[in-house]
Design a protein around this motif. Structure first.
Motif, short mmCIF file in Angstrom:
data_model
loop_
_atom_site.label_atom_id
_atom_site.label_comp_id
_atom_site.label_asym_id
_atom_site.label_seq_id
_atom_site.Cartn_x
_atom_site.Cartn_y
_atom_site.Cartn_z
N PRO A 1 41.11 37.81 49.78
CA PRO A 1 40.22 37.17 48.80
C PRO A 1 38.89 36.86 49.47
N MET A 2 37.85 36.69 48.67
CA MET A 2 36.59 36.29 49.27
C MET A 2 36.65 34.84 49.74
N GLY A 3 37.15 33.98 48.86
CA GLY A 3 37.11 32.56 49.16
C GLY A 3 38.48 31.97 49.40
N SER A 4 38.50 30.74 49.89
CA SER A 4 39.77 30.05 50.03
C SER A 4 39.54 28.56 49.93
N ALA B 1 34.34 47.41 35.30
CA ALA B 1 33.17 46.94 34.55
C ALA B 1 32.95 45.46 34.86
N THR B 2 31.71 45.05 34.89
CA THR B 2 31.42 43.63 35.10
C THR B 2 30.82 43.03 33.83
N LEU B 3 31.40 41.92 33.42
CA LEU B 3 30.78 41.12 32.36
C LEU B 3 30.28 39.85 33.04
N GLY B 4 28.99 39.75 33.18
CA GLY B 4 28.41 38.60 33.88
C GLY B 4 28.32 38.88 35.36
N THR B 5 27.39 39.74 35.75
CA THR B 5 27.29 40.09 37.17
C THR B 5 26.87 38.88 37.99
N GLY C 1 45.16 34.56 42.61
CA GLY C 1 44.38 33.55 43.32
C GLY C 1 42.89 33.67 42.98
N THR C 2 42.38 34.87 43.04
CA THR C 2 40.94 35.07 42.90
C THR C 2 40.66 36.36 42.14
N ALA C 3 39.43 36.48 41.66
CA ALA C 3 39.00 37.71 41.00
C ALA C 3 39.06 38.88 41.96
N ALA D 1 27.85 45.13 40.88
CA ALA D 1 29.19 44.54 40.97
C ALA D 1 29.31 43.62 42.19
N HIS D 2 30.22 42.71 42.11
CA HIS D 2 30.46 41.78 43.20
C HIS D 2 30.96 42.52 44.45
N SER D 3 30.65 41.98 45.61
CA SER D 3 31.05 42.64 46.86
C SER D 3 32.57 42.84 46.95
N SER D 4 33.32 42.02 46.21
CA SER D 4 34.78 42.16 46.27
C SER D 4 35.24 43.51 45.70
N VAL D 5 34.43 44.14 44.87
CA VAL D 5 34.82 45.43 44.30
C VAL D 5 34.76 46.51 45.38
N TYR E 1 25.25 29.90 43.93
CA TYR E 1 26.37 30.77 43.57
C TYR E 1 26.62 30.68 42.06
N TYR E 2 27.92 30.47 41.71
CA TYR E 2 28.27 30.13 40.33
C TYR E 2 29.08 28.84 40.43
N SER E 3 29.32 28.21 39.33
CA SER E 3 30.08 26.96 39.36
C SER E 3 31.50 27.21 39.85
N PHE F 1 39.30 36.98 34.42
CA PHE F 1 38.20 36.03 34.66
C PHE F 1 38.76 34.79 35.36
N ASN F 2 37.87 33.97 35.86
CA ASN F 2 38.27 32.82 36.67
C ASN F 2 38.17 31.49 35.93
N PRO F 3 39.27 30.98 35.41
CA PRO F 3 39.23 29.59 34.96
C PRO F 3 38.75 28.66 36.09
N HIS F 4 38.96 29.08 37.34
CA HIS F 4 38.51 28.23 38.46
C HIS F 4 36.99 28.26 38.62
N LYS F 5 36.33 29.07 37.86
CA LYS F 5 34.87 28.99 37.93
C LYS F 5 34.34 28.02 36.87
N ILE G 1 38.13 45.01 33.71
CA ILE G 1 36.95 44.19 33.43
C ILE G 1 36.96 42.96 34.33
N ASP G 2 35.91 42.81 35.12
CA ASP G 2 35.73 41.62 35.94
C ASP G 2 34.71 40.73 35.24
N ALA G 3 35.21 39.64 34.65
CA ALA G 3 34.33 38.68 33.99
C ALA G 3 34.48 37.34 34.69
N ALA G 4 34.52 37.39 36.02
CA ALA G 4 34.88 36.23 36.83
C ALA G 4 34.25 34.93 36.32
N TYR G 5 32.93 34.95 36.20
CA TYR G 5 32.23 33.75 35.75
C TYR G 5 32.16 33.70 34.22
C1 LIG Z 1 31.32 38.94 38.91
C2 LIG Z 1 32.12 38.31 40.00
N1 LIG Z 1 33.25 38.91 40.42
C3 LIG Z 1 34.00 38.40 41.40
C4 LIG Z 1 33.66 37.22 42.02
C5 LIG Z 1 34.54 36.71 43.10
O1 LIG Z 1 35.39 35.71 42.62
P1 LIG Z 1 36.64 35.23 43.48
O2 LIG Z 1 36.14 34.26 44.51
O3 LIG Z 1 37.57 34.60 42.50
O4 LIG Z 1 37.23 36.45 44.13
C6 LIG Z 1 32.50 36.55 41.64
C7 LIG Z 1 32.10 35.30 42.30
O5 LIG Z 1 31.09 34.74 42.06
C8 LIG Z 1 31.72 37.10 40.59
O6 LIG Z 1 30.60 36.50 40.18
#
Ligand SMILES: Cc1ncc(COP(=O)(O)O)c(C=O)c1O
Ligand SMILES: Cc1ncc(COP(=O)(O)O)c(C=O)c1O
Lengths: 480, 480
Positions: free
Chosen positions: A352-355, B241-245, B146-148, B191-195, B79-81, B299-303, B270-274
C-alpha cells in the motif's frame, strides 16, 4: 456526535471493552450462528437520519457478539495466537485520533521516525545482526508491514528486481520478461499459504522443497533441487525459509540453507511470523542462528508480542534493494528532504502507499511491559504448552506428532485419520474450546496452540480433561 | 497493566483525544523538526523493566507531537482529506478489543458478514448497479481493502488471471508466462502512482493514456493506442479509469471508455479513491455514470466519508474472477461451511491473508451520521472549495488551473513555474497552512484541498487572505 458526547461515549466504550475482556471466558468461544445470520438482523439499507447511540450500542450484543469467534478467550487454542494487551489498545486509540497517513517522511515525521527507531529497538531485543538496523553504519533497516503475507511478497519483489538488474548488468540483451519467465522461488512444503500466494501475485514459478522427519528443510535436499532446476535453464532467485511453520512450528535449517543461498545469490527471506517473538528470550535465540545469511527477516509482533493486529516487523539488509523494487513518484508526494539521504519514505517499502501510525503500539507495549515483561509472556505460553504435552504423553491413547518447541502442541489419537477427524469435530461441536487441525506426513493432526494472554494452567488442565473425556466417549461409541 | 488500570487510563486517553481534536487548530499544522529529530529524544533500547505510564503519556507531547503533521487541522489543505470522526474512533476501539483476524468466515462470522452487508449498504447509497451487490441474484459483491492501492492491484491480478484463462481456453498451447509477457495494462497519465506500482508488482507492461484539456482520458485516444498495441502483437487486458484524479480531480470519460473495454474484453477497474464518497449525493452521482461497464469499482471511505484510515471499499461484478486469482488453501484454514457457497472467505479477495474488523467503522458511521449527515459533510466541503475558487477568481493575479468539481481547487499565480514554486515554499514555510503542489500540462500548480471535518468558512477565508498576502510580499520582493 460532538466532543462532549465523545468524552462520554468513549469512556463507556472503555468500560465495555474492559468488561468484555475481563469476562471473556464466560462467552462461548466459538459462535453458533449459521451462514447469513447477520443480514436478517439489521435493516437492508443505511438509515437516512441518524440512529441513536443507545441503539447502536445495544446492537453490539444483539448483532455482533453472537457471531464473534473470541480469539482472546482462554478457551481459544486455534491457529496461532493474535496479540492483545491494554497498552496496545491505548496506543491504537491515539494512533487513530492522530490519523495521519504514513507514506512519506513529510506526511508525518513522527510516524516515520518512531517506526524506524522502534524497529531498531526490536532488532536489538532479538539480537539481530547490526546490518539490519537503521541506526548503524550498515545499509539495512526495518519497516512495519501489515502482515507477514505482505513481507513475503515485498521480499520476493525486491529479490525479483535485484536478480533482473544483476542479470541485465552482465547480459543487457535479456529483457525483463525473459528473465522473469525463468525465475524460480522456493519454500518449504510446510510454508504458509501466503508464500504460494506471493508467487501467484508476482507471477513467478514457485517450488516447494520437501522437508525431513522434523518437517524442516535441509541443505542437501535444497541443493539437489537447485542443481536440477539450473540444468533446466531456470534461475533460482528467492528462498523463503520458515522458522516456526504454521502446521507444527518446525524450523528450517538456516545454517545449512543460508550459505547455499549466499553462494547462489539467492535472496533468503525468513518468515518467522509466529516464532519470531520468542527470540527475545536468550534461551530461544539459538533458533534464529543463521539469520546472518539472510537478506530479509520478518515476524509478527501482532501474533505473540502483545501487540494487536496489524503489525508485522520486517528488516532488510540493504534498504536500496527494497526501494528499487517499487519506486514510483509524483509531484504531490515530493518534499524538501526526500533526496537528502536522511529520511525514509516508507511508501517505497510496502505494497500500500500509506499506513497507520502503527509504531505507537510497539512503543507503548515495549515501555509498559519492558523486555522482562515480554519475556515472561513468552515463557508462560511455552510452559503451558509443555504442560499440555506432558498430559498428552501420559495418556497412552494419544501421541505427540511433532517436537514441542514453543507454544504449540501437535497431537492425535493413535489410530486412523477418520478417528481424529471425528474427535476434532466433537471437540469443536461441544463449543467449550476451539482447535484447528493440520496435516503432517499424511496424518490428520490436532493443533493445540496456547493463544490468549489470560490463559492459565487451570485452563489448560480443563481443556485437556475435556479432550480426554470426549476421546473416551468417542472410543465407547465406536465399541458399540 | 490490569483491567482496573486500563479503565482509568482508557478514560484519560479518551479525554486526551477529545482535547487534541478540540484544540487542534492551536497546534502548528506542519512540524518544524529536522530529519532524525526523534532518535535523540528517546533511549537507544527498550527498557528492561516497565516505564511508568505517566512517563509514557508525558512523552506523547515531548516526543511525538512535535513531529506530527496534523491532518485533521482546519489549516491542513494538502493531498486529499483523510477521514476522521468520533463514531469511527469508537468503532475502532471495539474492533481492536475484539481483535479477531478476518481471513475466513469461521475466524469470525460477524466480521465477514458485517463486511458483506455494509458494502451492500454503501453500494445502495451510491446507487451502484445491482450486479455489484452480494445480497442480490447477481454474482458480485464487496470487500474492504486496506487501501485503493491494494484494490488496484487486486483488480489487476484478477484481470491477469482471467485473461490467461480465456486465452488458454482457446489456445491451450500458450503458457501462462508467454501470455503474461504480452499483456498490457492502461491508465490515465494522471493516474495515481499506485497504478504504476500495481503494474510493477504484477510484472506486466503498463501504458499511460494521454488526457484531454480537462485531464480526462477519452475513448478516441484510448482506441488509437489499443489498435497500435494489438498490431504489435500485445494483449490489452486491463484499464484503470480514474474518477477524481489526484492532481486535479479530473474524471475519465467512462461512458466512452466502458463500451470499448467491454468490446475488447478489457477489465475496466474504476479508481475513485477520493471522489467516490461524493457519489452518495444525487447531484454528484452522474459523475459515476458508466460504472455499469466496469468489472470492479473502488473508493476510499477513509478519505472523505468520515471513516478513518484504513478502509477502502471495493466491489466486483463477478466474485469468481477475484477468488480464482489468489486461491490457495491449507488444512488449518478449512472449516465446515467453506464449500457451501453460502459464505465468503475474504482471504481470497485480498493481498494480506487477514484483516481487522474494519466494517464496524462503517456501521457506526453510517448509523450515527445517517445518509443525510454524510451528504451534508460532502456538500459542505464542496461549498468551501467553491468559496475558495471564487476568491481566487476575484484576484487578477491568480488563475484557476482545472475545473472545480468537488473539494479541490487547483490554482496558480499567472506567471512562471519558478514563481509558483517560490510562492508554495513561502506558504509552507510560514507554517500557518499546509499545501502540496501538482503538475498540470507542464505547469507547477498549487492544490487547495478541503480536508478537515472541522474546516469552516472562516478558515478558508483566513487561508485565502494568508495566501494573497504572501503573494503580495513575493511580488514586492521580486520588484526589488
Ligand atoms: C485517485 C487516487 N487513487 C489512489 C490513491 C491512493 O489511495 P490509498 O492510500 O488508499 O492507496 C489516491 C490518494 O490520494 C488517489 O487520489
Ligand atoms: C509461518 C507463518 N507465516 C505467515 C503467516 C501469516 O501471517 P499474516 O496473517 O501476518 O500474513 C502465518 C500465520 O499463522 C504463519 O504461521
Amino acid at each position: 456526535m460532538d466532543t462532549a458526547e465523545f468524552r462520554r461515549r468513549g469512556k463507556e466504550m472503555v468500560d465495555y471493552i474492559a468488561d468484555y475482556l475481563e469476562s471473556i471466558e464466560q462467552r462461548q468461544v466459538y459462535p453458533d450462528v449459521q451462514p447469513g445470520y447477520l443480514r436478517s438482523l439489521i435493516p437492508e439499507e443505511a438509515p437516512e437520519q441518524p440512529d441513536s447511540y443507545e441503539d447502536v450500542v445495544r446492537d453490539i450484543e444483539r448483532v455482533i457478539m453472537p457471531g464473534v469467534t473470541h480469539w482472546h478467550s482462554p478457551y481459544f487454542y486455534a491457529y496461532y495466537s493474535t496479540g492483545n494487551s491494554y497498552p496496545s489498545l491505548l496506543a491504537d486509540m491515539l494512533s487513530a485520533a492522530i490519523g495521519c497517513v504514513g507514506f512519506s517522511w513529510a506526511a508525518s515525521p513522527a510516524c516515520t521516525e518512531l517506526e524506524t527507531v522502534m524497529l531498531d529497538w526490536l532488532g536489538k531485543m532479538l539480537n539481530l545482526p547490526e546490518d539490519f538496523l537503521a541506526g548503524t553504519a550498515g545499509q539495512g533497516g526495518g519497516v512495519i508491514q501489515g502482515t507477514a503475507s505482505e513481507a513475503t511478497i515485498v521480499a520476493l519483489l525486491a529479490a525479483r528486481s535485484r536478480t533482473v538488474r544483476q542479470i541485465q548488468a552482465q547480459s543487457p540483451e535479456h529483457t525483463e520478461m525473459d528473465i522473469i519467465s525463468k525465475l524460480v522461488a522456493y519454500s518449504s512444503d510446510q510454508a504458509h499459504s501466503s508464500v504460494e500466494k506471493a508467487g501467484l501475485i508476482a507471477g513467478v514459478r514457485m517450488r516447494k522443497v520437501a522437508t525431513d522427519e522434523k518437517f524442516a528443510v535441509r541443505g542437501e535436499t535444497f541443493s539437489v533441487m537447485l542443481e536440477e532446476d539450473k540444468r533446466k535453464g531456470l534461475i533460482p532467485f528467492y528462498f523463503c525459509a520458515t522458522l516456526g511453520t504454521t502446521p507444527s512450528c518446525a524450523f528450517d535449517c538456516l545454517t545449512e540453507l543460508g550459505p547455499i543461498c549466499n553462494a547462489e545469490k539467492i535472496w533468503m527471506h525468513i518468515d518467522a511470523a509466529y516464532a519470531g517473538s520468542a527470540f527475545i528470550c536468550p534461551e530461544f535465540r539459538p533458533l534464529l542462528n543463521g539469520v546472518e545469511f539472510a537478506d530479509s527477516f520478518n515476524f509478527n509482533p501482532h501474533k505473540w508480542l502483545l501487540v494487536h493486529f496489524d503489525c508485522s516487523a520486517m528488516w532488510v539488509r540493504r534498504r536500496s534493494d527494497i526501494i528499487r523494487a517499487f519506486k514510483t513518484d509524483a509531484l504531490y508526494l515530493n518534499h524538501d528532504h526526500q533526496d537528502s539521504g536522511l529520511i525514509t519514505d516508507y511508501r517505497h517499502w510496502q505494497i500500500p502507499m500509506g499506513s497507520r501510525f502503527r509504531s505507537l503500539k510497539l512503543w507503548f507495549v515495549f515501555r509498559l511491559y519492558g523486555l522482562k515483561g515480554l519475556q515472561a509472556h513468552i515463557r508462560k505460553h511455552v510452559l503451558l504448552a509443555k504442560e499440555f504435552e506432558r498430559r498428552v504423553r501420559e495418556d497412552q491413547r494419544f501421541e505427540i506428532s511433532a517436537d514441542v518447541v514453543l507454544g504449540l502442541v501437535c497431537f492425535r489419537l493413535k489410530g486412523s485419520n477418520e478417528l481424529n477427524e471425528t474427535l476434532l469435530k466433537r471437540i469443536n461441536s461441544a463449543r467449550k474450546i476451539h482447535l484447528v487441525p493440520c496435516q503432517l506426513a499424511g496424518r490428520f493432526v490436532l493443533r493445540f496452540a496456547v493463544c490468549a494472554r489470560s490463559t492459565e494452567s487451570h485452563h489448560v488442565q480443563e481443556a485437556w480433561a475435556h479432550i480426554a473425556e470426549i476421546a473416551s466417549e468417542l472410543m465407547q461409541d465406536l465399541q458399540h
